[in-house]
Write a protein that holds these residues in place. Structure first.
Motif, PDB file in Angstrom:
ATOM      1  N   THR A  37       0.855  -1.170   0.000  1.00  0.00           N
ATOM      2  CA  THR A  37       0.000   0.000   0.000  1.00  0.00           C
ATOM      3  C   THR A  37       0.896   1.226   0.000  1.00  0.00           C
ATOM      4  OG1 THR A  37      -0.073  -0.008   2.403  1.00  0.00           O
ATOM      5  CG2 THR A  37      -1.837  -1.183   1.257  1.00  0.00           C
ATOM      6  N   SER A  38       0.319   2.360  -0.285  1.00  0.00           N
ATOM      7  CA  SER A  38       1.136   3.558  -0.306  1.00  0.00           C
ATOM      8  C   SER A  38       1.590   3.886   1.108  1.00  0.00           C
ATOM      9  CB  SER A  38       0.353   4.724  -0.905  1.00  0.00           C
ATOM     10  OG  SER A  38      -0.709   5.077  -0.058  1.00  0.00           O
ATOM     11  N   ARG A  39       2.812   4.293   1.191  1.00  0.00           N
ATOM     12  CA  ARG A  39       3.339   4.624   2.508  1.00  0.00           C
ATOM     13  C   ARG A  39       3.154   6.111   2.753  1.00  0.00           C
ATOM     14  NH1 ARG A  39       9.785   4.043   1.366  1.00  0.00           N
ATOM     15  NH2 ARG A  39       9.863   5.568  -0.276  1.00  0.00           N
ATOM     16  N   PRO A  40       2.898   6.477   3.997  1.00  0.00           N
ATOM     17  CA  PRO A  40       2.710   7.896   4.297  1.00  0.00           C
ATOM     18  C   PRO A  40       4.033   8.651   4.174  1.00  0.00           C
ATOM     19  CG  PRO A  40       2.657   6.600   6.305  1.00  0.00           C
ATOM     20  CD  PRO A  40       2.724   5.630   5.156  1.00  0.00           C
ATOM     21  N   ILE A  41       3.953   9.901   3.806  1.00  0.00           N
ATOM     22  CA  ILE A  41       5.130  10.746   3.694  1.00  0.00           C
ATOM     23  C   ILE A  41       5.219  11.585   4.967  1.00  0.00           C
ATOM     24  CG2 ILE A  41       6.227  12.589   2.377  1.00  0.00           C
ATOM     25  CD1 ILE A  41       4.665  11.560  -0.088  1.00  0.00           C
ATOM     26  N   ALA A  42       6.260  11.350   5.740  1.00  0.00           N
ATOM     27  CA  ALA A  42       6.455  12.103   6.980  1.00  0.00           C
ATOM     28  C   ALA A  42       6.955  13.505   6.640  1.00  0.00           C
ATOM     29  CB  ALA A  42       7.451  11.389   7.875  1.00  0.00           C
ATOM     30  N   VAL A  43       6.293  14.519   7.204  1.00  0.00           N
ATOM     31  CA  VAL A  43       6.612  15.912   6.898  1.00  0.00           C
ATOM     32  C   VAL A  43       6.804  16.699   8.190  1.00  0.00           C
ATOM     33  CG1 VAL A  43       5.665  18.031   5.888  1.00  0.00           C
ATOM     34  CG2 VAL A  43       5.399  15.882   4.691  1.00  0.00           C
ATOM     35  N   HIS A  44       7.789  17.587   8.168  1.00  0.00           N
ATOM     36  CA  HIS A  44       8.049  18.508   9.285  1.00  0.00           C
ATOM     37  C   HIS A  44       8.077  19.922   8.705  1.00  0.00           C
ATOM     38  CE1 HIS A  44       9.635  20.031  13.015  1.00  0.00           C
ATOM     39  NE2 HIS A  44      10.680  20.543  12.392  1.00  0.00           N
ATOM     40  N   GLN A  45       7.321  20.847   9.320  1.00  0.00           N
ATOM     41  CA  GLN A  45       7.243  22.227   8.830  1.00  0.00           C
ATOM     42  C   GLN A  45       7.706  23.177   9.928  1.00  0.00           C
ATOM     43  OE1 GLN A  45       3.298  23.171   7.327  1.00  0.00           O
ATOM     44  NE2 GLN A  45       2.885  21.022   7.031  1.00  0.00           N
ATOM     45  N   GLU A  57      10.532  13.278   4.612  1.00  0.00           N
ATOM     46  CA  GLU A  57      11.432  12.126   4.671  1.00  0.00           C
ATOM     47  C   GLU A  57      11.092  11.158   3.542  1.00  0.00           C
ATOM     48  OE1 GLU A  57      11.264  10.372   8.556  1.00  0.00           O
ATOM     49  OE2 GLU A  57      11.499  12.327   9.530  1.00  0.00           O
ATOM     50  N   LEU A  58      12.045  10.963   2.637  1.00  0.00           N
ATOM     51  CA  LEU A  58      11.854  10.090   1.476  1.00  0.00           C
ATOM     52  C   LEU A  58      13.030   9.130   1.326  1.00  0.00           C
ATOM     53  CD1 LEU A  58      10.717  12.868  -1.046  1.00  0.00           C
ATOM     54  CD2 LEU A  58       9.269  11.443   0.399  1.00  0.00           C
ATOM     55  N   PRO A  59      13.227   8.215   2.270  1.00  0.00           N
ATOM     56  CA  PRO A  59      14.377   7.308   2.181  1.00  0.00           C
ATOM     57  C   PRO A  59      14.281   6.390   0.966  1.00  0.00           C
ATOM     58  CG  PRO A  59      12.890   6.626   3.936  1.00  0.00           C
ATOM     59  CD  PRO A  59      12.383   7.934   3.414  1.00  0.00           C
ATOM     60  N   GLY A  60      15.396   6.276   0.250  1.00  0.00           N
ATOM     61  CA  GLY A  60      15.463   5.376  -0.900  1.00  0.00           C
ATOM     62  C   GLY A  60      14.800   5.906  -2.162  1.00  0.00           C
ATOM     63  N   ILE A  61      14.298   7.133  -2.129  1.00  0.00           N
ATOM     64  CA  ILE A  61      13.609   7.708  -3.293  1.00  0.00           C
ATOM     65  C   ILE A  61      14.589   8.584  -4.067  1.00  0.00           C
ATOM     66  CG2 ILE A  61      11.702   9.203  -4.017  1.00  0.00           C
ATOM     67  CD1 ILE A  61      10.790   6.520  -2.867  1.00  0.00           C
ATOM     68  N   LYS A  62      14.538   8.472  -5.403  1.00  0.00           N
ATOM     69  CA  LYS A  62      15.395   9.269  -6.278  1.00  0.00           C
ATOM     70  C   LYS A  62      14.648  10.510  -6.755  1.00  0.00           C
ATOM     71  CE  LYS A  62      17.598   5.089  -7.875  1.00  0.00           C
ATOM     72  NZ  LYS A  62      17.206   3.974  -8.683  1.00  0.00           N
ATOM     73  N   SER A 124      18.308  15.464  -0.804  1.00  0.00           N
ATOM     74  CA  SER A 124      19.642  15.017  -0.451  1.00  0.00           C
ATOM     75  C   SER A 124      19.548  13.985   0.669  1.00  0.00           C
ATOM     76  CB  SER A 124      20.491  16.216   0.000  1.00  0.00           C
ATOM     77  OG  SER A 124      21.772  15.790   0.416  1.00  0.00           O
ATOM     78  N   GLN A 125      20.140  12.821   0.446  1.00  0.00           N
ATOM     79  CA  GLN A 125      20.202  11.738   1.425  1.00  0.00           C
ATOM     80  C   GLN A 125      18.831  11.396   2.008  1.00  0.00           C
ATOM     81  OE1 GLN A 125      23.197  12.772   4.300  1.00  0.00           O
ATOM     82  NE2 GLN A 125      24.835  12.683   2.802  1.00  0.00           N
ATOM     83  N   GLY A 126      17.820  11.325   1.146  1.00  0.00           N
ATOM     84  CA  GLY A 126      16.480  10.910   1.570  1.00  0.00           C
ATOM     85  C   GLY A 126      15.659  11.991   2.240  1.00  0.00           C
ATOM     86  N   LEU A 127      16.124  13.242   2.209  1.00  0.00           N
ATOM     87  CA  LEU A 127      15.385  14.343   2.818  1.00  0.00           C
ATOM     88  C   LEU A 127      15.092  15.398   1.760  1.00  0.00           C
ATOM     89  CD1 LEU A 127      14.259  15.479   5.510  1.00  0.00           C
ATOM     90  CD2 LEU A 127      16.407  16.747   5.711  1.00  0.00           C
ATOM     91  N   LEU A 128      13.811  15.593   1.481  1.00  0.00           N
ATOM     92  CA  LEU A 128      13.370  16.629   0.545  1.00  0.00           C
ATOM     93  C   LEU A 128      13.148  17.900   1.352  1.00  0.00           C
ATOM     94  CD1 LEU A 128      12.299  17.578  -2.265  1.00  0.00           C
ATOM     95  CD2 LEU A 128      10.042  16.822  -1.484  1.00  0.00           C
ATOM     96  N   THR A 129      13.854  18.968   1.000  1.00  0.00           N
ATOM     97  CA  THR A 129      13.726  20.254   1.689  1.00  0.00           C
ATOM     98  C   THR A 129      13.144  21.267   0.714  1.00  0.00           C
ATOM     99  OG1 THR A 129      15.667  19.733   3.022  1.00  0.00           O
ATOM    100  CG2 THR A 129      14.938  22.030   3.021  1.00  0.00           C
ATOM    101  N   ILE A 130      12.007  21.834   1.098  1.00  0.00           N
ATOM    102  CA  ILE A 130      11.342  22.849   0.288  1.00  0.00           C
ATOM    103  C   ILE A 130      11.401  24.157   1.071  1.00  0.00           C
ATOM    104  CG2 ILE A 130       9.197  23.547  -0.826  1.00  0.00           C
ATOM    105  CD1 ILE A 130       8.412  20.522  -0.752  1.00  0.00           C
TER     106      ILE A 130
END
Length: 146
Positions: A37-45, A57-62, A124-130
């Motif tokens: 199933t789709s996994r939730p995307i953990a977000v910190h703001q 947090e996107l571990p293992g995602i390109k 970078s290293q599984g962490l998407l920063t916006i």
């Protein structure tokens, strides 16, 4: 007692067609075990003096698997992950195919409209920063005493 009556008294998996049922049961159990199933995307703001920052947090995602969409005051983070494999065994004349597809979405609402030019994203290293530049202006209020 005849052979047919002996089989009738046995549990169904021990009867003559029990192998077929066991095979079907095994097939469905394996399918369920490999179903993702789709996994939730953990977000910190959080906010800094100049930016509003969202970290996902996107571990293992390109980078190619991530898509960002902006609409009004929302940012949508989408992850598309798919893999197709095929294996052939010519000696036993067996061909096996497997396909995996996973999609996850997360919508983050902000208290202000977002302009694409004010946004920068980095993975970078599984962490998407916006980072979204703050363009708030404080309005001075004059008061006249009567």
């Amino acid at each position: 007692m005849s052979k047919d009556k002996k089989d009738f008294n046995k549990p169904i998996q021990e009867q003559a067609f029990g192998d077929i049922l066991n095979s079907m049961d095994s097939f469905f159990n394996q399918a369920i075990n490999h179903f993702q199933t789709s996994r939730p995307i953990a977000v910190h703001q959080y906010e800094t003096a100049d930016n509003f920052i969202i970290e996902a947090e996107l571990p293992g995602i390109k980078k190619e698997q991530v898509q960002l969409d902006i609409f009004q005051n929302n940012i949508k983070i989408s992850i598309h992950d798919e893999e197709a494999r095929e294996r052939q065994d010519k000696t036993n004349n067996i061909s096996q195919q497997a396909f995996r597809y996973q999609r996850s979405d997360r919508i983050i609402s902000l208290p202000f409209a977002i302009n694409e030019t004010d946004l920068k994203a980095n993975l970078s290293q599984g962490l998407l920063t916006i980072k979204i530049q703050k363009k708030r202006k404080r309005i001075q209020i004059d008061s006249k005493e009567v």
